[in-house]
Design an enzyme around this catalytic site. Sequence first.
Site, mmCIF file in Angstrom:
data_model
loop_
_atom_site.group_PDB
_atom_site.id
_atom_site.type_symbol
_atom_site.label_atom_id
_atom_site.label_comp_id
_atom_site.label_asym_id
_atom_site.label_seq_id
_atom_site.Cartn_x
_atom_site.Cartn_y
_atom_site.Cartn_z
ATOM 1 N N GLY A 70 0.620 -1.138 0.229
ATOM 2 C CA GLY A 70 -0.080 0.164 -0.421
ATOM 3 C C GLY A 70 0.795 1.164 -0.128
ATOM 4 O O GLY A 70 1.638 1.468 -0.719
ATOM 5 N N GLY A 73 4.815 1.045 0.220
ATOM 6 C CA GLY A 73 5.926 0.811 -1.192
ATOM 7 C C GLY A 73 5.190 -0.744 -1.361
ATOM 8 O O GLY A 73 4.631 -1.418 -1.534
ATOM 9 N N ASP A 100 -2.904 -3.367 -9.726
ATOM 10 C CA ASP A 100 -2.198 -3.597 -11.433
ATOM 11 C C ASP A 100 -1.362 -3.132 -12.384
ATOM 12 O O ASP A 100 -0.923 -3.460 -12.962
ATOM 13 C CB ASP A 100 -3.937 -3.686 -11.730
ATOM 14 C CG ASP A 100 -5.695 -4.755 -11.211
ATOM 15 O OD1 ASP A 100 -4.492 -5.952 -11.053
ATOM 16 O OD2 ASP A 100 -6.180 -4.185 -11.185
#
Length: 159
Positions: A70, A73, A100
Amino acid sequence: VWVDTSGTALAEAVGAAMSEATIAMRVGIKVNAEEAAALVGRPVVSPESAAAAAEAICRRGTPRVAITLGAAGAVLVSDGIRLWARPPAIAEVNAVGSGDCFLAGLVAGWHERRSPKDALRLATAAGAANALRATVGLSAADVASLLAKTTLMPLGGKA
């Protein structure tokens, strides 16, 4: 070839025997912290615990593992290196699709024959760039701006 899935399909992908041919193709697994924790049976809450989880997944036969964290990183374990890429702080609007976009950046980096360091930085910037928008997608300008501000740190092993 990179695999990004969850549940039974993820467990089967990790457990699949990797031949020398598939290793040469740069096969890898991309998971988030929650998926990694389910695979290794322990929490993944920091870059260090993500690197340990990635190494555990690698020992099951997958030569390259990226774990997204998240806003913190992502970590990449590949070819004996352990790297953590941290994006700059952003005003997150919507993180849906950021994993994605991270994977798209990682695949683009490998395809362009960037170093693992540079591929991870590009992927991390792409994932963060997606979170700047209300809908899934990113702009090249946002990726470039974030790429310049994304930091990379070794987590032991080779840098």
